[in-house]
Design a protein around this motif. Sequence first.
Motif, short mmCIF file in Angstrom:
data_model
loop_
_atom_site.label_atom_id
_atom_site.label_comp_id
_atom_site.label_asym_id
_atom_site.label_seq_id
_atom_site.Cartn_x
_atom_site.Cartn_y
_atom_site.Cartn_z
N ALA A 101 0.82 -1.20 0.00
CA ALA A 101 0.00 0.00 0.00
C ALA A 101 0.86 1.26 0.00
CB ALA A 101 -0.93 -0.01 1.22
N VAL A 102 1.91 1.25 0.83
CA VAL A 102 2.80 2.41 0.90
C VAL A 102 3.60 2.56 -0.41
CG1 VAL A 102 4.81 3.39 2.08
CG2 VAL A 102 2.95 2.41 3.41
N SER A 103 3.97 1.44 -1.00
CA SER A 103 4.68 1.48 -2.29
C SER A 103 3.81 2.14 -3.36
CB SER A 103 5.06 0.07 -2.73
OG SER A 103 6.00 -0.49 -1.84
N TRP A 104 2.52 1.80 -3.37
CA TRP A 104 1.61 2.47 -4.30
C TRP A 104 1.59 3.97 -4.02
CZ3 TRP A 104 -0.64 1.04 -8.64
CH2 TRP A 104 -0.84 -0.31 -8.91
N GLY A 105 1.58 4.33 -2.73
CA GLY A 105 1.54 5.74 -2.38
C GLY A 105 2.76 6.50 -2.85
N ILE A 106 3.93 5.85 -2.77
CA ILE A 106 5.18 6.52 -3.16
C ILE A 106 5.36 6.53 -4.68
CG2 ILE A 106 7.70 6.43 -3.04
CD1 ILE A 106 7.42 5.25 -0.25
N LEU A 107 5.25 5.36 -5.29
CA LEU A 107 5.59 5.21 -6.70
C LEU A 107 4.49 5.69 -7.65
CD1 LEU A 107 7.27 1.67 -6.54
CD2 LEU A 107 8.37 3.92 -6.47
N TYR A 108 3.24 5.52 -7.25
CA TYR A 108 2.14 5.85 -8.16
C TYR A 108 1.48 7.18 -7.81
CZ TYR A 108 -2.08 5.36 -11.00
OH TYR A 108 -3.09 5.57 -11.90
N PHE A 109 1.14 7.34 -6.53
CA PHE A 109 0.44 8.56 -6.14
C PHE A 109 1.39 9.70 -5.74
CE2 PHE A 109 -2.77 5.21 -5.18
CZ PHE A 109 -3.73 5.63 -6.08
N LYS A 110 2.70 9.39 -5.65
CA LYS A 110 3.71 10.40 -5.33
C LYS A 110 3.40 11.12 -4.01
CE LYS A 110 5.56 9.51 -9.34
NZ LYS A 110 6.80 8.71 -9.46
N GLU A 111 2.92 10.36 -3.03
CA GLU A 111 2.58 10.96 -1.74
C GLU A 111 3.83 11.39 -0.97
OE1 GLU A 111 -1.58 8.51 -0.83
OE2 GLU A 111 0.24 8.02 0.28
N ILE A 112 4.96 10.72 -1.23
CA ILE A 112 6.21 11.05 -0.56
C ILE A 112 7.26 11.30 -1.62
CG2 ILE A 112 7.94 10.31 1.12
CD1 ILE A 112 5.87 8.33 2.19
N VAL A 113 7.81 12.51 -1.66
CA VAL A 113 8.78 12.86 -2.69
C VAL A 113 10.13 13.24 -2.10
CG1 VAL A 113 7.04 13.55 -4.37
CG2 VAL A 113 7.90 15.24 -2.74
N GLN A 114 10.16 13.63 -0.82
CA GLN A 114 11.42 14.03 -0.21
C GLN A 114 12.29 12.80 0.09
OE1 GLN A 114 10.43 16.37 3.25
NE2 GLN A 114 9.98 18.20 2.03
N LYS A 115 13.57 12.93 -0.13
CA LYS A 115 14.51 11.83 0.07
C LYS A 115 14.48 11.32 1.51
CE LYS A 115 19.36 10.53 -0.53
NZ LYS A 115 20.70 11.01 -0.96
N ARG A 116 14.43 12.24 2.46
CA ARG A 116 14.42 11.84 3.88
C ARG A 116 13.19 10.99 4.20
NH1 ARG A 116 14.54 15.98 9.10
NH2 ARG A 116 14.50 14.35 10.71
N GLY A 117 12.06 11.38 3.66
CA GLY A 117 10.84 10.62 3.90
C GLY A 117 10.92 9.23 3.31
N ILE A 118 11.48 9.12 2.11
CA ILE A 118 11.61 7.81 1.46
C ILE A 118 12.55 6.91 2.25
CG2 ILE A 118 12.43 6.63 -0.62
CD1 ILE A 118 11.47 9.04 -2.22
N ILE A 119 13.64 7.49 2.82
CA ILE A 119 14.57 6.70 3.63
C ILE A 119 13.87 6.16 4.88
CG2 ILE A 119 16.63 6.85 5.09
CD1 ILE A 119 17.79 8.82 3.06
N ARG A 120 13.07 7.01 5.53
CA ARG A 120 12.34 6.56 6.71
C ARG A 120 11.39 5.41 6.36
NH1 ARG A 120 12.52 9.64 11.28
NH2 ARG A 120 10.56 8.68 11.95
N VAL A 121 10.73 5.54 5.24
CA VAL A 121 9.83 4.48 4.80
C VAL A 121 10.62 3.20 4.53
CG1 VAL A 121 8.34 3.70 2.92
CG2 VAL A 121 8.05 5.99 3.88
N GLY A 122 11.82 3.35 3.93
CA GLY A 122 12.66 2.19 3.65
C GLY A 122 13.05 1.44 4.91
N ILE A 123 13.35 2.20 5.97
CA ILE A 123 13.69 1.58 7.26
C ILE A 123 12.49 0.80 7.80
CG2 ILE A 123 14.28 2.03 9.67
CD1 ILE A 123 15.86 4.48 8.68
N GLY A 124 11.33 1.40 7.72
CA GLY A 124 10.12 0.73 8.19
C GLY A 124 9.83 -0.53 7.41
#
Length: 272
Positions: free
Chosen positions: A235-258
């Motif tokens: 679900a979060v992958s859809w949000g990042i890759l398709y809906f572009k809900e997270i665009v900042q690098k720091r936010g993407i890193i935090r998501v990656g850790i999770g």
Amino acid sequence: MGLLFAVFAAISWGTFFVPIRKVGITNVLQLQGATSIGILLFAIPIGFFWGFQIQLSGLVAGIIWTVSNILALYAVRLIGLARTSPFLAGFSIIASFTWGVLFFGEKFDSLILALVAIGFLLSGLPFVPNGARNPSIQKKGYILAAAGGLIGGSYVIPMQVTHTLQSGFFSSSLSIFVIGMLLFFFARRFIKKEIVAGIISGTLFNIGSLSVLVAIGLIGITIAYPISQTATLFAVSWGILYFKEIVQKRGIIRVGIGVLLVLCGAALLAIA
């Protein structure tokens, strides 16, 4: 095979809210009604293999899921998909794990490892929503998502208690459909794109539901259901890759850790 079905359920449930997120949520009751149509349409062909029996356990399960999904829809409308999904998953894991251990007495080769696995799963979830920024966040959305997760994590329990995981599948779908139709006509809104999105979402949900029921029958609820809740990753992958809900690098890193923590938890639980 049980693990494969649990993973397939995660993929289906992780994509479940995507069509709804695409068109937006303007009327929850209409979407719930449309979703119920997709659920029944998928259940009918499955009924030829699993039967069309009317089981009380299945009817109750359908009621439980309907309440959970309505809460989830309201949560998505309030705080978005990226924030709602982790909360749904986390509290669903808590509910299903508790039912499995305390009520059904399911055993692990290593209970300590299983508890560590749950710890990884739950500790990873807060990183995922923190990657998204939304100034209009409402605390009510988190409460609704948590409640939806706790209730949703219990929806298969009536069928598992009565050993009707397969025979109760059609009954649960029928129950969801009947309630959904009442809500649909009560809403008095018939927006075509939302109806189509709801039907697609309902089909995706029931594909996941079928998969998780098979998985539970093979490997038990304490393992199958938590693994299926890694749906939040998709679900979060859809949000990042398709809906572009997270665009900042720091936010993407935090998501990656999770994501890494959740995957580690799921892997440990599978071998516990």
